[in-house]
Design a protein around this motif. Structure first.
Motif: not given
Length: 204
Positions: A8, A10, A51-52, A144, A181, A183, A192
């Motif tokens: 995703r 970030l 979140v990661r 990511d 984030v 996604g 996200d």
């Protein structure tokens, strides 16, 4: 089974500066982090951990401004490349001025509504954001992608990710040391997390 990529995007905004604290528009000017901004940047790993994905990012790109580069370093991020396109919105004649000061001569002014004398228009910023997102999206199969940058430009990136015009960034918060984030859900871009912040008082 989902066809979504492994990674995703970030978005990380730099920590507080004296200009961001006092509401002065900071585009080209290289302003350093305040002590509070440095403390928040050091706490960013805690926000990122929430979140990661639990593997190193495929790529970390950073704005050329000192406040962004210092935030990345304090957060323990290894920057792979400085990307000029991640610089903040070029405010032109609004640089260094607060919104109330600008409104003394341009009543009702906002960065989203303009005008933008000497600076970038939303169309200019939109083109830059779309190019950044296209390149980042191409890397997501590897994990990511972290983009360390600025408030208004990160809000434009967020808006463009979900198909809004650049001016749609007005609906998205991105505070200093915030993390957003970008996604997917079955191939459809979604948000996200928005403006995830380090816990107050947490330091590393």
């Amino acid at each position: 089974m989902s066809d979504d990529p492994r990674g995703r995007i970030l978005l990380v905004r730099h920590g507080e500066t004296e200009w961001s604290r006092t509401g002065r528009h900071t585009g080209r000017t290289d302003v350093e982090l305040t002590d509070a901004g440095r403390a928040a940047a050091r706490a960013l790993p805690d926000a990122l951990e929430l979140v990661r994905h639990p593997v190193p990012p495929a790529r970390v790109l950073c704005s050329p401004r000192t406040r962004a580069r210092d935030t990345a370093a304090l957060a323990g991020l290894t920057v792979d490349e400085i990307d000029e396109r991640l610089a903040e919105w070029d405010y032109g004649d609004a640089e260094g001025r607060t919104t109330p000061q600008i409104r003394e001569t341009l009543p009702g002014w906002t960065i989203w509504d303009g005008p933008w004398p000497g600076g970038e228009t939303p169309q200019d910023v939109c083109a830059r954001a779309d190019a950044v997102l296209a390149d980042a999206r191409a890397l997501l199969a590897g994990g990511d992608v972290v983009l360390v940058g600025h408030g208004h430009f990160s809000r434009v990136l967020t808006a463009r990710w979900i198909g809004l015009p650049a001016t749609g960034g007005v609906h998205v918060a991105m505070d200093p040391a915030g993390v957003t984030v970008l996604g997917f859900e079955r191939g459809v871009p979604r948000l996200d997390h928005v403006n995830q912040r380090p816990a107050p008082g947490v330091r590393r």
